[in-house]
Design a protein around this motif. Structure first.
Motif, PDB file in Angstrom:
ATOM      1  N   LYS A 171      20.069  57.434  17.564  1.00 39.89           N
ATOM      2  CA  LYS A 171      20.693  56.393  17.743  1.00 39.89           C
ATOM      3  C   LYS A 171      21.578  56.073  18.489  1.00 39.89           C
ATOM      4  O   LYS A 171      21.782  55.190  18.887  1.00 39.89           O
ATOM      5  CB  LYS A 171      20.599  55.508  16.313  1.00 39.89           C
ATOM      6  N   GLU A 172      22.972  56.444  18.158  1.00 37.02           N
ATOM      7  CA  GLU A 172      24.005  56.259  18.923  1.00 37.02           C
ATOM      8  C   GLU A 172      23.936  56.033  20.533  1.00 37.02           C
ATOM      9  O   GLU A 172      24.283  55.163  21.000  1.00 37.02           O
ATOM     10  CB  GLU A 172      25.241  56.857  18.243  1.00 37.02           C
ATOM     11  N   ILE A 205      10.266  59.879  13.347  1.00 33.27           N
ATOM     12  CA  ILE A 205      11.451  59.475  14.072  1.00 33.27           C
ATOM     13  C   ILE A 205      10.445  58.427  14.900  1.00 33.27           C
ATOM     14  O   ILE A 205      11.231  57.564  15.222  1.00 33.27           O
ATOM     15  CB  ILE A 205      11.203  60.620  15.515  1.00 33.27           C
ATOM     16  N   GLU A 216      11.349  55.191  12.710  1.00 31.94           N
ATOM     17  CA  GLU A 216      12.483  54.343  12.278  1.00 31.94           C
ATOM     18  C   GLU A 216      12.807  53.718  13.833  1.00 31.94           C
ATOM     19  O   GLU A 216      13.754  53.166  14.313  1.00 31.94           O
ATOM     20  CB  GLU A 216      12.948  56.214  12.089  1.00 31.94           C
ATOM     21  N   LEU A 217      12.669  54.381  15.011  1.00 33.97           N
ATOM     22  CA  LEU A 217      12.961  54.310  15.719  1.00 33.97           C
ATOM     23  C   LEU A 217      12.922  52.648  16.733  1.00 33.97           C
ATOM     24  O   LEU A 217      12.973  51.383  17.590  1.00 33.97           O
ATOM     25  CB  LEU A 217      13.103  54.957  17.513  1.00 33.97           C
ATOM     26  N   GLU A 249      14.845  50.061  14.210  1.00 35.38           N
ATOM     27  CA  GLU A 249      15.532  50.152  14.345  1.00 35.38           C
ATOM     28  C   GLU A 249      16.067  49.536  15.929  1.00 35.38           C
ATOM     29  O   GLU A 249      17.049  48.789  16.113  1.00 35.38           O
ATOM     30  CB  GLU A 249      16.287  51.226  15.370  1.00 35.38           C
ATOM     31  N   PHE A 250      15.248  49.890  17.180  1.00 37.57           N
ATOM     32  CA  PHE A 250      15.560  48.910  18.312  1.00 37.57           C
ATOM     33  C   PHE A 250      14.617  47.887  19.083  1.00 37.57           C
ATOM     34  O   PHE A 250      14.648  47.902  19.853  1.00 37.57           O
ATOM     35  CB  PHE A 250      15.678  49.939  19.187  1.00 37.57           C
ATOM     36  N   ILE A 300      21.107  56.004  21.939  1.00 32.81           N
ATOM     37  CA  ILE A 300      20.154  54.907  22.570  1.00 32.81           C
ATOM     38  C   ILE A 300      20.692  53.568  22.365  1.00 32.81           C
ATOM     39  O   ILE A 300      21.197  52.770  24.038  1.00 32.81           O
ATOM     40  CB  ILE A 300      18.690  54.995  21.625  1.00 32.81           C
ATOM     41  N   ARG A 301      22.435  53.451  22.132  1.00 34.01           N
ATOM     42  CA  ARG A 301      22.098  51.949  21.902  1.00 34.01           C
ATOM     43  C   ARG A 301      23.204  52.082  22.776  1.00 34.01           C
ATOM     44  O   ARG A 301      23.111  50.792  23.564  1.00 34.01           O
ATOM     45  CB  ARG A 301      23.184  52.547  20.508  1.00 34.01           C
ATOM     46  N   PHE A 322      19.711  62.778  13.730  1.00 33.02           N
ATOM     47  CA  PHE A 322      18.616  61.449  14.462  1.00 33.02           C
ATOM     48  C   PHE A 322      20.184  60.391  14.581  1.00 33.02           C
ATOM     49  O   PHE A 322      19.696  59.036  15.261  1.00 33.02           O
ATOM     50  CB  PHE A 322      17.728  61.523  13.306  1.00 33.02           C
ATOM     51  N   ASN A 323      20.390  60.009  13.576  1.00 32.58           N
ATOM     52  CA  ASN A 323      22.127  59.395  13.345  1.00 32.58           C
ATOM     53  C   ASN A 323      22.562  59.448  14.337  1.00 32.58           C
ATOM     54  O   ASN A 323      22.916  58.368  15.413  1.00 32.58           O
ATOM     55  CB  ASN A 323      22.837  59.206  12.100  1.00 32.58           C
TER      56      ASN A 323
END
Length: 379
Positions: A114-115, A161, A164-165, A168-169, A117-118, A110-111
């Protein structure tokens, strides 16, 4: 509702006129004029110059301007994560895929998602990313934003999911079961274009699921878990599944099951399909035929339940080609009423796009188009 209707009508046309929209929508001319002026002020519609209409009449052409509005689409599978950048029309700009492994754990995977997506957001050169769409294997508790169970990769059920997303974003995040997203992508881009009826997209890959589209709407069920055919039992005395049931369909016709049957759990599927193409291994052909045979019996139940016009076989098993298709057709033909079979189209999914990845973006786009002023006016 009227804005949504107009944008959806324009999506089907590269260039059109206000008069054509008036005719197609059933709205009056002044309403169309006001909506188009509004959409032009938002930047989602642009004028293209003079076009020729019926009977030689000339008018100003208009079209959607999708590029400034970007969507990040994510496909989570048991062995990989794929992230891509799309515009509001579903055109893809960039894609990246990484492998993941059960041994590394769901949190680590999952981490890494996220990377990706970033990185994808940073690579966007035009416009703004306005939403994220995520598709996952099921069972998916869609309204809760989390996976209920991912066979062959435990731990995901502990991660929310969606929540948290979003934190985060700071963007709206929409989730869908991968097969449902694949079905939606076929409804959007499929050839021939299907406007009405019942279409079922079958994702037979590392698991097995189905997306059911009825009159253009995905059928989800009360918890969003409709179409979870991989956990439909075809043998009540069969193997024990991770879901607690016995004889689940995906234990017999998924690619995970196929590799276990061939005792090649660590082999690549690419090598398996190559064996098929080169007709080197009778063992491989028979294992694929058997998996297709089981899948056919599972689909007989689905046909008798939903009476679809069209079934599309997709995901990794579809790479077996005619061997899969012909076997499935044979089983279905022998076990449903002739009148039902004669009205049913069964075909392989197109191999020129990852329909479930594209579907991840469409899931978000559909939500945006349902309420365009909440997203497009402020972007």
């Amino acid at each position: 509702m009227n804005r949504s209707l107009v944008i959806r009508l324009m999506r089907r046309r590269e260039v059109c006129s206000r008069a054509e929209l008036t005719q197609d929508s059933g709205l009056n001319q002044s309403t169309i004029t006001n909506i188009i002026n509004e959409l032009i002020s938002w930047g989602i519609v642009v004028e293209t110059g003079v076009i020729e209409g019926k009977k030689g009449r000339r008018s100003i052409g208009i079209k959607l301007n999708c590029e400034p509005y970007k969507i990040i689409g994510i496909r989570l599978a048991r062995k990989s994560i794929t992230v891509a950048l799309y515009d509001l029309g579903g055109s893809e700009y960039k894609r990246q895929q990484i492998p993941i492994n059960m041994a590394d754990g769901s949190t680590n995977a999952f981490n890494r998602m996220k990377e990706l997506i970033r990185d994808m957001m940073q690579s966007n050169a035009v416009g703004n990313v306005i939403a994220i769409g995520v598709v996952t294997p099921g069972p998916l508790l869609r309204d809760e934003g989390r996976i209920g169970l991912m066979t062959y990769f435990p731990g995901w059920e502990k991660i929310n999911i969606q929540e948290e997303l979003m934190q985060e974003f700071e963007l709206p995040v929409y989730m869908e079961h991968d097969a449902k997203a694949g079905a939606l992508a076929h409804w959007w881009f499929g050839t021939p274009l299907q406007e009405q009826g019942v279409m079922i997209y079958v994702a037979a890959g590392q698991g097995v699921g189905a997306g059911i589209v009825i009159e253009g709407k995905v059928f989800r069920g009360s918890l969003g878990m409709a179409g979870e055919i991989g956990h439909m039992s075809i043998d009540y005395k069969g193997q024990q599944c991770e879901c607690g049931n016995r004889g689940c369909l995906e234990l017999y016709c998924s690619t995970s099951a196929l590799l276990q049957t061939l005792k090649k759990e660590h082999a690549s599927l690419k090598s398996i399909w190559q064996e098929l193409k080169e007709v080197k291994s009778g063992e491989t052909r028979e294992a694929v035929r058997q998996a297709a045979w089981y899948l056919g019996f599972g689909l007989v139940n689905i046909i008798n339940t939903f009476n679809p016009d069209r079934i599309i076989l997709g995901d990794e098993m579809a790479e077996a080609g005619d061997l899969l298709l012909d076997t499935v057709k044979s089983v279905i033909k022998g076990h449903v009423l002739p009148d039902v079979y004669s009205q049913l189209t069964i075909e392989l999914a197109s191999d020129d796009m990852d329909t479930m990845l594209v579907g991840s973006a469409i899931v978000a786009i559909e939500s945006i188009l349902d309420n365009p002023s909440s997203y497009l006016k402020q972007s």
